[in-house]
Enzyme design. Structure first.
Site, PDB file in Angstrom:
ATOM      1  N   GLY A   1      49.662  48.350  47.179  1.00 26.70           N
ATOM      2  CA  GLY A   1      49.243  47.229  46.343  1.00 26.70           C
ATOM      3  C   GLY A   1      50.451  46.474  45.817  1.00 26.70           C
TER       4      GLY A   1
ATOM      5  N   ALA B   1      47.009  52.694  52.168  1.00 24.88           N
ATOM      6  CA  ALA B   1      47.341  53.700  51.155  1.00 24.88           C
ATOM      7  C   ALA B   1      46.152  54.585  50.771  1.00 24.88           C
ATOM      8  CB  ALA B   1      47.900  53.001  49.908  1.00 24.88           C
TER       9      ALA B   1
ATOM     10  N   ASP C   1      45.896  41.491  44.951  1.00 27.72           N
ATOM     11  CA  ASP C   1      45.770  42.925  45.288  1.00 27.72           C
ATOM     12  C   ASP C   1      46.598  43.749  44.300  1.00 27.72           C
ATOM     13  OD1 ASP C   1      44.895  45.223  46.570  1.00 27.72           O
ATOM     14  OD2 ASP C   1      46.098  44.923  48.380  1.00 27.72           O
TER      15      ASP C   1
ATOM     16  N   HIS D   1      40.583  39.851  44.554  1.00 25.68           N
ATOM     17  CA  HIS D   1      41.058  41.178  44.978  1.00 25.68           C
ATOM     18  C   HIS D   1      42.048  41.709  43.942  1.00 25.68           C
ATOM     19  CE1 HIS D   1      41.942  43.823  48.733  1.00 25.68           C
ATOM     20  NE2 HIS D   1      42.188  44.499  47.619  1.00 25.68           N
TER      21      HIS D   1
ATOM     22  N   ARG E   1      47.722  40.111  74.352  1.00 26.50           N
ATOM     23  CA  ARG E   1      46.649  40.531  75.265  1.00 26.50           C
ATOM     24  C   ARG E   1      45.440  41.080  74.505  1.00 26.50           C
ATOM     25  NH1 ARG E   1      51.126  42.863  78.336  1.00 26.50           N
ATOM     26  NH2 ARG E   1      51.803  41.212  79.768  1.00 26.50           N
TER      27      ARG E   1
ATOM     28  N   HIS F   1      40.702  46.710  56.544  1.00 26.14           N
ATOM     29  CA  HIS F   1      40.987  48.107  56.914  1.00 26.14           C
ATOM     30  C   HIS F   1      40.222  48.400  58.199  1.00 26.14           C
ATOM     31  CE1 HIS F   1      43.368  49.088  53.387  1.00 26.14           C
ATOM     32  NE2 HIS F   1      42.517  48.369  52.682  1.00 26.14           N
TER      33      HIS F   1
ATOM     34  N   GLY G   1      55.324  37.399  49.439  1.00 20.01           N
ATOM     35  CA  GLY G   1      56.483  37.349  50.335  1.00 20.01           C
ATOM     36  C   GLY G   1      56.878  38.720  50.860  1.00 20.01           C
ATOM     37  N   ILE G   2      56.164  39.771  50.418  1.00 20.99           N
ATOM     38  CA  ILE G   2      56.446  41.144  50.856  1.00 20.99           C
ATOM     39  C   ILE G   2      55.363  41.595  51.838  1.00 20.99           C
ATOM     40  CG2 ILE G   2      56.683  43.554  50.116  1.00 20.99           C
ATOM     41  CD1 ILE G   2      57.497  42.361  47.299  1.00 20.99           C
ATOM     42  N   HIS G   3      54.113  41.484  51.427  1.00 16.59           N
ATOM     43  CA  HIS G   3      53.002  41.899  52.295  1.00 16.59           C
ATOM     44  C   HIS G   3      52.862  40.988  53.509  1.00 16.59           C
ATOM     45  CE1 HIS G   3      51.875  44.317  48.822  1.00 16.59           C
ATOM     46  NE2 HIS G   3      51.083  44.985  49.613  1.00 16.59           N
TER      47      HIS G   3
HETATM   48 ZN   LIG Z   1      43.292  47.236  50.855  1.00 19.95          ZN
END
Ligand SMILES: [Zn+2]
Length: 387
Positions: free
Chosen positions: A313, A147, A281, A65, A234, A202, A256-258
């Site tokens: 990204g 995005a 990504d 990716h 649920r 997505h 560590g962000i996404h």
């Molecule tokens: Zn994407």
């Protein structure tokens, strides 16, 4: 190229570790032998020898990716852009990748990007090998567009899908799609019948809809936890279902962000290193100085749509992702390695020739320091980067 022995190294093959090992790469860049020194055959007079002096060799890392980097963008239909991405990431430990597209309103732009990737593959590139295309969208759910822009998305059409396959010269290996949109399951089956990995991404699918997607042949999720229905107790959504279905391999943007470091560890604990697929990504702005570019802002490694909180990204590299995953999980190098090489190779349909250091496979490998800094990168036995 001369047949070359790499001796006196520690080799992580993705399946085992050879301390005091050696590897023979033949003149066509294929591994002819790998094992320990005392079991190896003698070195022939016409073979070169490289003494690794106790250094560490890892399988080259595979990024399924990847949108761009260093100012080069996969969607720009020039050879220089594709070659630029290939060279940029070879300097960060990546030895092969899927050129990952983005949807655009003018469909001709996507078609010409696909034609360009295919012709760059035919011509050959100077760094990491291109394994094919990851088509991210356009058949995704506007509710989870991230995005992307709504006007760039499309209704499922199998004839359009076939146009993409044809434009790519049959190189599409993985497609990110939302199975729950109209004709989505049919699209998943269409892809799987053609040997293409169907990835849920997505997507606003519920748990039951993911179950139907799995029955339709889906085996992958795209940047797990991002751009999908989150886990609710649920309604587990794609995020929960991805953790639960053994058929699904889940992508991890290990910056560590996404995904929070603790959740990254949870992914390994639940799925194991055999069903986590580490990705970057990364986008074309990755590797550029802080500032505003087009409609995004780059600041200390984070990339947002300007004026919003929407991540656009990452600027992650695979070698940094490796250091991050070790820190996030506390696991050993030999345990996490498969999720950087053999798992992505499998998901991209390239595991017979890529993803591990084994006899008969391409000699794609990296040399690293004790601190896991990249020293050099080899693709099919050829040195393509050295520090
Ligand atoms: Zn994407």
């Amino acid at each position: 190229m001369q047949a070359t022995w790499y001796v006196n190294g520690t080799f992580y093959t993705a399946k085992e570790v050879f301390a005091n090992g050696r590897m023979l790469v033949n003149a066509s860049g294929t591994i002819e032998y790998i094992g320990t020194d005392d079991s190896a055959r003698a070195i022939a007079a016409d073979e070169a020898v490289v003494d690794l002096q106790g250094g560490t060799v890892l399988p080259g890392m595979i990024d399924v990716h990847l949108h761009g980097g260093g100012g080069h963008y996969i969607m720009n239909p020039t050879y220089e852009d594709i070659d630029g991405v290939s060279r940029h990431y070879a300097a960060h430990g990546t030895t092969s990748f899927l050129a990952t597209t983005a949807p655009v309103k003018d469909n001709r732009k996507l078609l010409s990007a696909l034609e360009n990737i295919s012709s760059a593959m035919d011509q050959g590139v100077g760094g990491a090998d291109i394994l094919g295309v990851h088509l991210e969208g356009p058949f995704i759910n506007p509710l989870r567009k991230g995005a992307m822009k709504v006007e760039d998305l499309r209704r499922v059409s199998l004839s359009e899908m076939q146009e993409y396959i044809d434009a790519s010269g049959g190189t599409i290996r993985l497609v990110t799609m939302a199975p729950e949109i109209e004709d989505g399951y049919e699209l998943a089956r269409y892809l799987v019948e053609r040997g293409i990995t169907a990835s849920i991404g997505h997507s606003d699918a519920t748990y039951d809809e993911v179950a139907e997607a799995v029955r339709s042949g889906s085996t992958h999720t795209t940047h797990h936890f991002n751009g999908m229905r989150p886990l609710h107790h649920r309604e587990p959504g794609v995020a929960g279902a991805g953790l639960m279905f053994p058929e699904l391999t889940i992508e991890l943007i290990a910056d560590g962000i996404h995904v929070h470091p603790a959740v990254a560890k949870l992914m390994y604990d639940v799925k194991s290193e055999w069903n986590v697929c580490v990705i970057t990504d990364a986008v074309q702005y990755a590797g550029l100085a802080d500032g505003e570019y087009d409609d995004v802002t780059v600041k200390s490694g984070k990339i947002h749509l300007t004026g919003t909180d929407t991540l656009a990204g990452s600027s992650l590299t695979m070698i940094q992702a490796l250091r991050n995953v070790l820190a996030f999980t506390g696991y050993s190098l030999d345990k996490v390695i498969p999720s950087f090489c053999l798992v992505p190779a499998r998901q991209a349909g390239a595991a017979e020739r890529k993803g591990s250091l084994e006899t008969g496979k391409d000699a794609d490998f990296i040399l690293v320091s004790d601190e896991l800094a990249l020293v050099s990168t080899y693709v099919r036995g050829k040195l393509v980067f050295s520090r």
